[in-house]
Design an enzyme around this catalytic site. Structure first.
Site, PDB file in Angstrom:
ATOM      1  N   LYS A  45      55.162  57.482   9.713  1.00 55.83           N
ATOM      2  CA  LYS A  45      54.958  56.335  10.607  1.00 55.83           C
ATOM      3  C   LYS A  45      53.774  55.469  10.169  1.00 55.83           C
ATOM      4  CE  LYS A  45      54.812  58.661  14.715  1.00 55.83           C
ATOM      5  NZ  LYS A  45      54.601  58.707  16.183  1.00 55.83           N
ATOM      6  N   LYS A  47      50.657  56.485  10.098  1.00 55.23           N
ATOM      7  CA  LYS A  47      49.485  56.768  10.949  1.00 55.23           C
ATOM      8  C   LYS A  47      48.766  57.999  10.422  1.00 55.23           C
ATOM      9  CE  LYS A  47      50.449  55.136  15.622  1.00 55.23           C
ATOM     10  NZ  LYS A  47      50.421  55.506  17.035  1.00 55.23           N
TER      11      LYS A  47
HETATM   12  N1  C2G Z   1      50.307  54.108  25.654  1.00 52.15           N
HETATM   13  C1  C2G Z   1      50.075  53.399  26.853  1.00 52.15           C
HETATM   14  N2  C2G Z   1      48.901  52.698  27.002  1.00 52.15           N
HETATM   15  C2  C2G Z   1      47.972  52.680  26.006  1.00 52.15           C
HETATM   16  C3  C2G Z   1      48.191  53.397  24.806  1.00 52.15           C
HETATM   17  C4  C2G Z   1      49.371  54.114  24.655  1.00 52.15           C
HETATM   18  O1  C2G Z   1      50.906  53.414  27.775  1.00 52.15           O
HETATM   19  N3  C2G Z   1      46.845  51.962  26.217  1.00 52.15           N
HETATM   20  C5  C2G Z   1      51.568  54.853  25.514  1.00 52.15           C
HETATM   21  C6  C2G Z   1      52.435  54.349  24.348  1.00 52.15           C
HETATM   22  O2  C2G Z   1      53.143  53.210  24.708  1.00 52.15           O
HETATM   23  C7  C2G Z   1      53.318  55.568  24.093  1.00 52.15           C
HETATM   24  C8  C2G Z   1      52.386  56.746  24.433  1.00 52.15           C
HETATM   25  O3  C2G Z   1      51.284  56.200  25.169  1.00 52.15           O
HETATM   26  O4  C2G Z   1      54.431  55.579  24.981  1.00 52.15           O
HETATM   27  C9  C2G Z   1      51.856  57.440  23.177  1.00 52.15           C
HETATM   28  O5  C2G Z   1      51.306  56.433  22.340  1.00 52.15           O
HETATM   29  P1  C2G Z   1      51.060  56.774  20.788  1.00 52.15           P
HETATM   30  O6  C2G Z   1      50.324  58.048  20.677  1.00 52.15           O
HETATM   31  O7  C2G Z   1      50.491  55.555  20.148  1.00 52.15           O
HETATM   32  O8  C2G Z   1      52.565  57.017  20.301  1.00 52.15           O
HETATM   33  P2  C2G Z   1      53.293  56.483  18.971  1.00 52.15           P
HETATM   34  O9  C2G Z   1      52.492  56.888  17.795  1.00 52.15           O
HETATM   35  O10 C2G Z   1      53.618  55.068  19.174  1.00 52.15           O
HETATM   36  O11 C2G Z   1      54.586  57.420  18.937  1.00 52.15           O
HETATM   37  O12 C2G Z   1      59.139  58.388  18.204  1.00 52.15           O
HETATM   38  C10 C2G Z   1      58.249  57.572  18.943  1.00 52.15           C
HETATM   39  C11 C2G Z   1      56.842  57.754  18.477  1.00 52.15           C
HETATM   40  O13 C2G Z   1      56.534  59.100  18.334  1.00 52.15           O
HETATM   41  C12 C2G Z   1      55.842  57.084  19.407  1.00 52.15           C
END
Ligand code: C2G
Length: 153
Positions: A45, A47
């Site tokens: 991804k 990251k």
């Molecule tokens: N999130 C949120 N508010 C924030 C930061 C994050 O609501 N200020 C939510 C994101 O929208 C997501 C969840 O927290 O639904 C986890 O965010 P991440 O750890 O950034 O997830 P990501 O790496 O985008 O992984 O297959 C899908 C991926 O695994 C999603």
């Protein structure tokens, strides 16, 4: 019939934004299953989490709204997990809006507003700035020290 909700995320440097979305997703059903992205999958991804996978999984599993935390290690596992855990609702933050509509043939797909003012990216930026400032300060101190040594010798 108990309603099962499924979501996925990295949850690095766990913060209130993560907590809020897990709380709101749990309110959509009776059981919340969370796929936590492995470090290898995060590399796919693009990251690089600060907190290792095992610790992120343990933290998410300990959240009161979470009934089961599982590893997420590829994009295609969502359909398998939906069948395996008999999922009713797939939910995720609106930063993924539209990306998982295809799952709508099996489950209700919902995108929830993100919590504003907090993000892992922002936390990382603050930490690295702190780090840089520290390094700069250290360098200055060393420079003035070597100056003093020079003058004394
Ligand atoms: N999130 C949120 N508010 C924030 C930061 C994050 O609501 N200020 C939510 C994101 O929208 C997501 C969840 O927290 O639904 C986890 O965010 P991440 O750890 O950034 O997830 P990501 O790496 O985008 O992984 O297959 C899908 C991926 O695994 C999603």
């Amino acid at each position: 019939m108990a309603k099962t909700v499924l979501t996925y995320g990295t949850f690095d440097l766990f913060h209130v934004g993560h907590l809020n979305i897990l709380k709101r997703l749990k309110e959509k059903g009776d059981r919340l299953i969370v796929g936590v992205s492995t470090d290898e999958f995060n590399a796919v991804k693009g990251k690089k989490p600060i907190v290792p996978f095992e610790q992120r999984l343990e933290i998410v599993q300990a959240i009161q709204y979470v009934d089961l935390a599982i590893p997420e290690d590829n994009w295609d596992q969502k359909r398998l997990d939906i069948a395996k855990y008999d999922v009713d609702v797939f939910g995720i933050g609106e930063d993924w809006k539209g990306k998982f509509d295809d799952l709508g043939d099996k489950v209700e797909v919902i995108y929830l507003p993100r919590t504003t003012g907090i993000s892992t990216t922002e936390l990382k930026r603050v930490l690295s700035a702190f780090d840089e400032r520290h390094v700069a300060k250290l360098k200055d101190t060393l420079d003035s020290l070597s100056q003093i040594v020079k003058e004394l010798s």
